[in-house]
Design a protein around this motif. Structure first.
Motif, PDB file in Angstrom:
ATOM      1  N   GLN A  74       0.557  -1.225   0.477  1.00 28.70           N
ATOM      2  CA  GLN A  74       0.120  -0.086   0.039  1.00 28.70           C
ATOM      3  C   GLN A  74       0.490   1.748  -0.266  1.00 28.70           C
ATOM      4  OE1 GLN A  74      -2.276  -0.857   3.384  1.00 28.70           O
ATOM      5  NE2 GLN A  74      -4.330  -0.936   2.247  1.00 28.70           N
ATOM      6  N   GLN A  75       1.647   0.622   1.159  1.00 30.18           N
ATOM      7  CA  GLN A  75       3.089   2.314   0.988  1.00 30.18           C
ATOM      8  C   GLN A  75       3.306   2.589  -0.921  1.00 30.18           C
ATOM      9  OE1 GLN A  75       4.958   1.540   3.982  1.00 30.18           O
ATOM     10  NE2 GLN A  75       3.805   2.034   5.570  1.00 30.18           N
ATOM     11  N   ARG A  76       3.805   1.653  -1.365  1.00 32.28           N
ATOM     12  CA  ARG A  76       5.011   1.460  -2.508  1.00 32.28           C
ATOM     13  C   ARG A  76       3.930   2.745  -3.616  1.00 32.28           C
ATOM     14  NH1 ARG A  76       8.681  -2.056  -4.223  1.00 32.28           N
ATOM     15  NH2 ARG A  76       8.230  -1.130  -6.397  1.00 32.28           N
ATOM     16  N   MET A  77       2.309   2.729  -3.375  1.00 32.68           N
ATOM     17  CA  MET A  77       1.495   3.141  -4.029  1.00 32.68           C
ATOM     18  C   MET A  77       0.884   4.187  -4.577  1.00 32.68           C
ATOM     19  SD  MET A  77      -0.618   0.696  -5.992  1.00 32.68           S
ATOM     20  CE  MET A  77      -1.723   1.552  -6.898  1.00 32.68           C
ATOM     21  N   ARG A  78       1.985   4.786  -3.117  1.00 27.02           N
ATOM     22  CA  ARG A  78       2.072   6.585  -3.325  1.00 27.02           C
ATOM     23  C   ARG A  78       2.968   6.986  -3.681  1.00 27.02           C
ATOM     24  NH1 ARG A  78      -1.250   4.574   1.089  1.00 27.02           N
ATOM     25  NH2 ARG A  78       0.438   4.758   3.130  1.00 27.02           N
ATOM     26  N   ARG A  79       4.079   6.343  -4.188  1.00 27.84           N
ATOM     27  CA  ARG A  79       5.388   6.572  -4.035  1.00 27.84           C
ATOM     28  C   ARG A  79       5.586   6.406  -5.773  1.00 27.84           C
ATOM     29  NH1 ARG A  79       9.090   4.076   0.457  1.00 27.84           N
ATOM     30  NH2 ARG A  79       8.264   4.601   2.138  1.00 27.84           N
ATOM     31  N   PRO A  80       5.853   7.754  -6.337  1.00 30.44           N
ATOM     32  CA  PRO A  80       5.861   7.802  -8.101  1.00 30.44           C
ATOM     33  C   PRO A  80       7.185   7.606  -7.932  1.00 30.44           C
ATOM     34  CG  PRO A  80       4.710   9.865  -7.178  1.00 30.44           C
ATOM     35  CD  PRO A  80       4.083   9.003  -6.165  1.00 30.44           C
ATOM     36  N   GLY A  81       7.472   8.000  -9.251  1.00 35.19           N
ATOM     37  CA  GLY A  81       8.741   8.444  -9.633  1.00 35.19           C
ATOM     38  C   GLY A  81      10.572   7.824  -8.845  1.00 35.19           C
ATOM     39  N   ALA A  82      11.597   8.821  -8.937  1.00 34.18           N
ATOM     40  CA  ALA A  82      12.516   8.686  -8.120  1.00 34.18           C
ATOM     41  C   ALA A  82      12.076   7.828  -6.418  1.00 34.18           C
ATOM     42  CB  ALA A  82      13.114   9.444  -7.783  1.00 34.18           C
ATOM     43  N   ALA A  83      11.122   8.144  -6.115  1.00 34.83           N
ATOM     44  CA  ALA A  83      10.798   7.259  -5.137  1.00 34.83           C
ATOM     45  C   ALA A  83      10.354   5.856  -5.532  1.00 34.83           C
ATOM     46  CB  ALA A  83       9.400   8.553  -3.558  1.00 34.83           C
ATOM     47  N   ALA A  84       9.601   5.579  -6.297  1.00 35.08           N
ATOM     48  CA  ALA A  84       8.973   5.073  -6.513  1.00 35.08           C
ATOM     49  C   ALA A  84      10.406   3.452  -6.630  1.00 35.08           C
ATOM     50  CB  ALA A  84       8.362   4.600  -7.608  1.00 35.08           C
ATOM     51  N   ALA A  85      11.303   4.344  -7.280  1.00 34.18           N
ATOM     52  CA  ALA A  85      12.389   3.295  -7.754  1.00 34.18           C
ATOM     53  C   ALA A  85      13.444   3.427  -6.674  1.00 34.18           C
ATOM     54  CB  ALA A  85      13.231   4.297  -8.781  1.00 34.18           C
ATOM     55  N   ARG A  86      13.157   3.719  -5.475  1.00 40.21           N
ATOM     56  CA  ARG A  86      14.264   3.135  -4.442  1.00 40.21           C
ATOM     57  C   ARG A  86      13.262   2.829  -3.179  1.00 40.21           C
ATOM     58  NH1 ARG A  86      13.960   9.090  -4.361  1.00 40.21           N
ATOM     59  NH2 ARG A  86      12.629   9.212  -2.770  1.00 40.21           N
ATOM     60  N   ALA A  87      11.743   2.681  -3.868  1.00 36.59           N
ATOM     61  CA  ALA A  87      11.238   1.756  -2.335  1.00 36.59           C
ATOM     62  C   ALA A  87      11.666   0.489  -3.737  1.00 36.59           C
ATOM     63  CB  ALA A  87       9.690   1.973  -2.724  1.00 36.59           C
ATOM     64  N   ALA A  88      11.108   0.567  -4.879  1.00 40.11           N
ATOM     65  CA  ALA A  88      11.776  -1.281  -5.399  1.00 40.11           C
ATOM     66  C   ALA A  88      13.068  -1.665  -4.936  1.00 40.11           C
ATOM     67  CB  ALA A  88      11.234  -0.785  -6.959  1.00 40.11           C
ATOM     68  N   ALA A  89      13.749  -0.908  -4.953  1.00 41.13           N
ATOM     69  CA  ALA A  89      15.620  -1.499  -4.326  1.00 41.13           C
ATOM     70  C   ALA A  89      15.427  -1.919  -3.251  1.00 41.13           C
ATOM     71  CB  ALA A  89      16.528  -0.332  -4.310  1.00 41.13           C
ATOM     72  N   GLU A  90      14.573  -1.607  -2.151  1.00 38.65           N
ATOM     73  CA  GLU A  90      14.266  -1.396  -0.721  1.00 38.65           C
ATOM     74  C   GLU A  90      13.208  -2.647  -0.722  1.00 38.65           C
ATOM     75  OE1 GLU A  90      13.834   0.705   3.474  1.00 38.65           O
ATOM     76  OE2 GLU A  90      13.201   1.726   1.730  1.00 38.65           O
ATOM     77  N   PHE A  91      12.166  -3.018  -1.489  1.00 34.48           N
ATOM     78  CA  PHE A  91      10.947  -3.951  -0.832  1.00 34.48           C
ATOM     79  C   PHE A  91      10.377  -3.791  -2.649  1.00 34.48           C
ATOM     80  CE2 PHE A  91      11.089  -0.890   3.082  1.00 34.48           C
ATOM     81  CZ  PHE A  91      11.452  -2.277   3.780  1.00 34.48           C
ATOM     82  N   PRO A  92      11.538  -5.006  -3.287  1.00 31.59           N
ATOM     83  CA  PRO A  92      10.349  -5.447  -4.782  1.00 31.59           C
ATOM     84  C   PRO A  92       9.174  -6.431  -3.914  1.00 31.59           C
ATOM     85  CG  PRO A  92      12.933  -6.768  -4.294  1.00 31.59           C
ATOM     86  CD  PRO A  92      12.605  -5.535  -2.542  1.00 31.59           C
ATOM     87  N   ALA A  93       8.666  -5.792  -5.417  1.00 35.50           N
ATOM     88  CA  ALA A  93       7.040  -6.515  -5.347  1.00 35.50           C
ATOM     89  C   ALA A  93       7.575  -7.778  -6.266  1.00 35.50           C
ATOM     90  CB  ALA A  93       6.252  -5.687  -5.985  1.00 35.50           C
ATOM     91  N   HIS A  94       6.682  -8.778  -6.558  1.00 38.05           N
ATOM     92  CA  HIS A  94       6.643 -10.249  -7.218  1.00 38.05           C
ATOM     93  C   HIS A  94       5.024 -10.639  -7.732  1.00 38.05           C
ATOM     94  CE1 HIS A  94      10.746 -11.065  -5.671  1.00 38.05           C
ATOM     95  NE2 HIS A  94      10.050 -10.402  -3.874  1.00 38.05           N
ATOM     96  N   LEU A  95       5.554 -10.498  -8.859  1.00 43.43           N
ATOM     97  CA  LEU A  95       4.260 -11.306  -8.861  1.00 43.43           C
ATOM     98  C   LEU A  95       3.586 -13.020  -8.777  1.00 43.43           C
ATOM     99  CD1 LEU A  95       4.604  -8.901 -13.222  1.00 43.43           C
ATOM    100  CD2 LEU A  95       2.339  -8.802 -10.872  1.00 43.43           C
ATOM    101  N   VAL A  96       2.947 -12.815  -8.206  1.00 50.78           N
ATOM    102  CA  VAL A  96       2.234 -14.015  -8.249  1.00 50.78           C
ATOM    103  C   VAL A  96       1.049 -14.514  -9.610  1.00 50.78           C
ATOM    104  CG1 VAL A  96       0.962 -15.966  -6.732  1.00 50.78           C
ATOM    105  CG2 VAL A  96       3.038 -14.301  -6.262  1.00 50.78           C
ATOM    106  N   THR A  97       1.868 -15.474 -10.180  1.00 50.86           N
ATOM    107  CA  THR A  97       0.847 -15.600 -11.932  1.00 50.86           C
ATOM    108  C   THR A  97      -0.244 -17.259 -11.905  1.00 50.86           C
ATOM    109  OG1 THR A  97       2.649 -14.874 -13.364  1.00 50.86           O
ATOM    110  CG2 THR A  97       1.498 -15.853 -14.717  1.00 50.86           C
ATOM    111  N   PHE A  98      -1.494 -16.043 -11.879  1.00 46.71           N
ATOM    112  CA  PHE A  98      -2.934 -17.524 -11.770  1.00 46.71           C
ATOM    113  C   PHE A  98      -3.116 -18.413 -13.232  1.00 46.71           C
ATOM    114  CE2 PHE A  98      -3.488 -14.416  -8.115  1.00 46.71           C
ATOM    115  CZ  PHE A  98      -3.424 -15.429  -7.373  1.00 46.71           C
ATOM    116  N   ASP A  99      -2.847 -17.373 -14.207  1.00 42.09           N
ATOM    117  CA  ASP A  99      -3.795 -17.738 -15.694  1.00 42.09           C
ATOM    118  C   ASP A  99      -3.410 -16.602 -16.533  1.00 42.09           C
ATOM    119  OD1 ASP A  99      -5.129 -19.309 -17.083  1.00 42.09           O
ATOM    120  OD2 ASP A  99      -6.956 -18.468 -16.084  1.00 42.09           O
ATOM    121  N   VAL A 100      -3.261 -17.618 -17.826  1.00 44.40           N
ATOM    122  CA  VAL A 100      -2.995 -17.323 -19.007  1.00 44.40           C
ATOM    123  C   VAL A 100      -3.967 -16.638 -20.060  1.00 44.40           C
ATOM    124  CG1 VAL A 100      -2.102 -19.066 -19.815  1.00 44.40           C
ATOM    125  CG2 VAL A 100      -1.666 -17.203 -20.773  1.00 44.40           C
ATOM    126  N   LEU A 101      -4.477 -15.401 -20.116  1.00 43.42           N
ATOM    127  CA  LEU A 101      -5.603 -14.875 -20.795  1.00 43.42           C
ATOM    128  C   LEU A 101      -5.273 -14.136 -22.000  1.00 43.42           C
ATOM    129  CD1 LEU A 101      -6.788 -12.149 -18.236  1.00 43.42           C
ATOM    130  CD2 LEU A 101      -6.842 -14.734 -18.082  1.00 43.42           C
TER     131      LEU A 101
END
Length: 140
Positions: A74-101
Motif C-alpha cells: 500500500q505504501q508503494r502505491m503512493r510513491r511515484p518517480g524516483a521514490a518508487a525506484a528507491r522503494a523498489a530497491a528496498e522492498f521489491p514486489a513480485h507477481l504471482v501468476t494464476f492464469d494466462v488470458l
C-alpha cells in the motif's frame, strides 16, 4: 474438494492484469483499473519479459522477511518517480501468476482451465520468466 477440481492459494496483495501488447507496450493494472506501472517500476520491467500480445492474471505481492507485507505494498502505491525506484530497491514486489488470458495474440479465456494451466507452465519454461515472476502453486 470435489474430485477433478483444483484450487489456488489466495495471496495478500493486489490482483493485477499484466500484459505486453503486439506493439511492445506493457500494462500492469489493478482489478479496479488503476495503472500500477509508475509505482512498481521493477514490475514494469518484468512485464517486458513477456512475448508480445500476452496477458496474465496475477497478484502483486511484497515480501518482508518471511511474510507478505500488504501494508508495504500500500505504501508503494503512493510513491511515484524516483521514490518508487528507491522503494523498489528496498522492498521489491513480485507477481504471482494464476492464469494466462492471452498468449501470442490468441484469446485463451474460453479454453478449459487445465489447458490454460499447461499453457501458463509452458510460458514459464519456454519464455524464461524469472523473478519477480512466480507461478502460483495449484492444489488438486
Amino acid at each position: 474438494m470435489p474430485p477433478g477440481s483444483a484450487a489456488q492459494l489466495k495471496w495478500d496483495g493486489y490482483r493485477a492484469l499484466a500484459g505486453r501488447w503486439a506493439d511492445g507496450s506493457v500494462a500492469t493494472r489493478s482489478r479496479r483499473g488503476s495503472d500500477l506501472r509508475e509505482a512498481f517500476p521493477e514490475i514494469t520491467e518484468a512485464v517486458r519479459q513477456l512475448r508480445g500480445n500476452t496477458a496474465l492474471d496475477c497478484e502483486l505481492v511484497l515480501w518482508e522477511g518471511s511474510r507478505l507485507a500488504f501494508e508495504r505494498l500500500q505504501q508503494r502505491m503512493r510513491r511515484p518517480g524516483a521514490a518508487a525506484a528507491r522503494a523498489a530497491a528496498e522492498f521489491p514486489a513480485h507477481l504471482v501468476t494464476f492464469d494466462v488470458l492471452r498468449h501470442a495474440g490468441q484469446d485463451l479465456t474460453r479454453r478449459p482451465f487445465a489447458e490454460r494451466q499447461t499453457a501458463l507452465e509452458t510460458l514459464f519454461l519456454e519464455g524464461g520468466l524469472t523473478a519477480p515472476w512466480t507461478l502460483c502453486p495449484e492444489h488438486d
